[in-house]
Design a protein around this motif. Sequence first.
Motif, PDB file in Angstrom:
ATOM      1  N   LEU A 110       0.858  -1.174   0.000  1.00  0.00           N
ATOM      2  CA  LEU A 110       0.000   0.000   0.000  1.00  0.00           C
ATOM      3  C   LEU A 110       0.899   1.230   0.000  1.00  0.00           C
ATOM      4  N   PHE A 111       0.557   2.227  -0.794  1.00  0.00           N
ATOM      5  CA  PHE A 111       1.286   3.490  -0.780  1.00  0.00           C
ATOM      6  C   PHE A 111       0.451   4.510  -0.031  1.00  0.00           C
ATOM      7  N   ILE A 112       1.008   5.053   1.067  1.00  0.00           N
ATOM      8  CA  ILE A 112       0.333   6.095   1.841  1.00  0.00           C
ATOM      9  C   ILE A 112       1.182   7.368   1.781  1.00  0.00           C
ATOM     10  N   PRO A 113       0.553   8.535   1.675  1.00  0.00           N
ATOM     11  CA  PRO A 113       1.301   9.795   1.537  1.00  0.00           C
ATOM     12  C   PRO A 113       1.757  10.331   2.885  1.00  0.00           C
TER      13      PRO A 113
ATOM     14  N   VAL B 201       3.592   0.269   2.762  1.00  0.00           N
ATOM     15  CA  VAL B 201       3.217  -0.758   3.740  1.00  0.00           C
ATOM     16  C   VAL B 201       3.145  -2.067   2.972  1.00  0.00           C
ATOM     17  N   ARG B 202       4.145  -2.892   3.136  1.00  0.00           N
ATOM     18  CA  ARG B 202       4.246  -4.116   2.339  1.00  0.00           C
ATOM     19  C   ARG B 202       3.282  -5.188   2.833  1.00  0.00           C
ATOM     20  N   PHE B 203       2.777  -5.989   1.872  1.00  0.00           N
ATOM     21  CA  PHE B 203       1.849  -7.061   2.201  1.00  0.00           C
ATOM     22  C   PHE B 203       2.551  -8.105   3.068  1.00  0.00           C
ATOM     23  N   LYS B 204       1.863  -8.531   4.123  1.00  0.00           N
ATOM     24  CA  LYS B 204       2.373  -9.591   4.980  1.00  0.00           C
ATOM     25  C   LYS B 204       1.214 -10.470   5.428  1.00  0.00           C
TER      26      LYS B 204
END
Length: 488
Positions: free
Chosen positions: A219-222, A229-232
């Motif tokens: 996920l890209f958050i500004p 936020v990498r998938f886990k």
Amino acid sequence: MIGFVKTNKTAIIVTVLILAAVVLFLTRVPIEFKAPENRVAAVAQQNTSVEAASALAQLPVDSDFKNIAESDALRLKMDEKTGHFIVEDKRNGNVYRSYPDPKYWPQEKISETWKKHLASPLMVQYVDFSKNILQAKETNLAAEGGKVKDVQAVPGGFKLVYEFPVTGFTIPVQVTVGEDYVETKIIREGVKETKMGLVWVRPFPFFGAEYTDGQDGYLFIPDGSGSLVRFKNNQLNVNKIYDELIYGKDLAFPGIDNNRNSVMMPVFGMKTGSKAFLAVVHKGDEYSDIVAAPAGVLSNYNWIGAQMNFRSSFLQFTTRNTNVPDSWGYVDYNRDQVFGSDRVVRYYMLDSQKANYVGMAEAYRQYLMKEKGATPVQVKDQSIPMYVNIVGADKEKGVVSDRYLQLTTTDEAVQIVDALHNKGIKNMSLTFTGWQKGGYSSLGATFPVDSRIGGDNGMKTFIDHAHALGYPVYLEAPYTLNNTNGGL
């Protein structure tokens, strides 16, 4: 007395015999009870609502979607029963849905409440102004057995109205496809309230939501300059939800300070495998939050979306007694007005070779140039500038008096610049701090330059020398704080 008892027994026996005869008659003679017409209509309407709620509580079926519009790169499909849509990228075959990936739906073991959230095209938060204590609550279209009404085609897409029968909200939404993006719009003029006060709406919050399945995803958050936020596969992410107001905290509506970096750009995005999108809050960004949750927060999907705020809470003060903070006042909302403007989010679909963080940045750059008129900065020197801070002096706290610390005179500053220049650094930006009387920690002091580091003449000589080499010079002067009574 004895006669009265006997009489009662006889009456009871007679009554029982009569009832038995009536029952026997009813079982032998067919009787049709006709309900009033309004009762039939009510039952039919109830069945319709149950069917609508059942349909909305589950994910749509692909066969229910119909082609509605397309561009050179994208094809838009929609489902009239749920108001959901699918976007097909004709360049690479990637498919984006306005709801979670149905492949993993059977694996979801969360509560029915959150399953309805996941399946609904809209989530809503509201308050009941008829109550003395306002407590915001969340609902969705499926939970209320909501309706999708007034579906119609518009240029490039479709428009429809979502009705919430329990809370009484009417929310019109339009979805259109552009060259390389799909655009969702909440039409502000048609938003209506009846029973409750609308706090926020999350339109299609689970657009592109994906399970973690070994793919390269994030996920890209500004958050500040941007974070990933990498998938886990993590079932213990309950405290990791991200919910931040675009452009930072609004001082008119103070909330909890969580020490996060302010959101500087109205963007967010997601990458999963070979597909990715960048979303831009095109209109209503000043009223919006970015909300994101990795797998393990509320569901096992990774999801990110925009939250369109129509009201914000504030503390209504009732006392000035600061000794008892809990009695200062109560939480309230503006009861008469909601925040204005349409709410528009654009989802830019990235081609496979651009499905990464750099591709997201490039897509936003193109958006700024095309939609906002931004132009590339034309630099005079292609070499990267070296930023040099020079500290003239400071003070050291002492028991009796402070000690002046001379660090760099203006003559020494000239030598520093010449040494760097002679080593091949041809592009510098020079900032001189601590030049005022008392040095770096003496805030609010103004000219002249402290004579112990060269005075005004020494500083002028340094600046002229730097300018002759082509370097700008900035004299730092923090006047927002004043601990020297300077200028008073």
